[in-house]
Design an enzyme around this catalytic site. Sequence first.
Site, short mmCIF file in Angstrom:
data_model
loop_
_atom_site.label_atom_id
_atom_site.label_comp_id
_atom_site.label_asym_id
_atom_site.label_seq_id
_atom_site.Cartn_x
_atom_site.Cartn_y
_atom_site.Cartn_z
N LYS A 146 0.91 -1.24 -0.18
CA LYS A 146 -0.05 0.07 0.04
C LYS A 146 1.06 1.24 -0.05
CE LYS A 146 -3.74 2.31 2.52
NZ LYS A 146 -4.42 2.15 4.02
N LYS A 166 -2.36 -1.50 -3.87
CA LYS A 166 -3.05 -0.20 -3.73
C LYS A 166 -2.26 0.88 -3.93
CE LYS A 166 -6.45 2.27 -0.64
NZ LYS A 166 -7.16 2.10 0.66
N TYR A 207 -14.91 1.18 -7.41
CA TYR A 207 -16.20 1.85 -7.13
C TYR A 207 -17.18 1.78 -8.46
CZ TYR A 207 -13.35 3.41 -3.23
OH TYR A 207 -12.75 3.66 -2.11
#
Length: 325
Positions: free
Chosen positions: A198, A251, A316
């Site tokens: 991340k 990510k 999303y």
Amino acid sequence: MFPTHRPRRLRSHNQLRRMVRETVLTTNDLIYPLFAVPGKSVANEVKSMPGVFQLSVDKIVEEAKQVFDLGIPAVILFGIPEDKDVEATGAWHDCGIVQQASTAIKEAVPDLIVIADTCLCEYTSHGHCGYLEVGDLSGRVLNDPTLDLLKKTAVSQAKAGADIIAPSGMMDGFVQAIREGLDEAGFQDTPILSYAAKYSSAYYGPFRDAADSSPQFGDRRTYQMDPGNSDEAIKEIGLDIAEGADMLMVKPALSYMDIIWRVKQACNLPVAAYNVSGEYSMIKAAALNGWIDEERVVMETLTSFKRAGADLILTYHAKDAARWL
């Protein structure tokens, strides 16, 4: 040599192109993020993320039913508590907002996989992912004391019905601590999806609006990875695998497809890519201005993550992508 070899022969018809397509995106690849807030009948659109909402538990359940009906196998839950404190109480309390949402979803849609984001930044009054040294305004999180909070949080989430625990705080040793906590509490079969690589990214801006998780001071560079590093990602995933991770996440995704590729080549675990808020918002903004074809750009982007090596994609765009598929 030309004219014997004509690659265009295999591009001449839509059905033929489908037959020889190397990378195929399906709804099985998708995970849909949801933001849970206190209250009832709450659906607050996130201004920087058109089409994304903060939802009360009753609305979360409605959304979960839609997601399941679209063939999307899983959601990941983020929580925005009513109150925040230095102990991140809302993260690990049995009545925490993610715990409430997890239980409600599993009761209403038992076959939908619920992933709990296991982090503390949404729940601490300072917005960092763990304990801080008193008076230290640099944002340097105390690693080892924070592991106890993460362990408590993971166990609480599993008790509430979460099927998968996804620690995202990038604390050293967090997978081992959570694995020990889950095993001790009788959740030996609950998998861990580790945010193993991340990065400290500017692409997270809209998410911090959605999750109300911006640091009150300092930044997260002392625990999230530097964007210039790739060898370090391989070191991080090796440590998480050794500590008991069942799945790994990279990510963000869009600017880190080389990392997705390297991680997939370096391990035999499922690899997830998080198509983060800033990536989503850029596409939505361009589409709303009529500058791009949203459907084609979204599908091309998601397919590219899979082509790079991702087995799972948190996005999303998931509901729209499922409809287009």
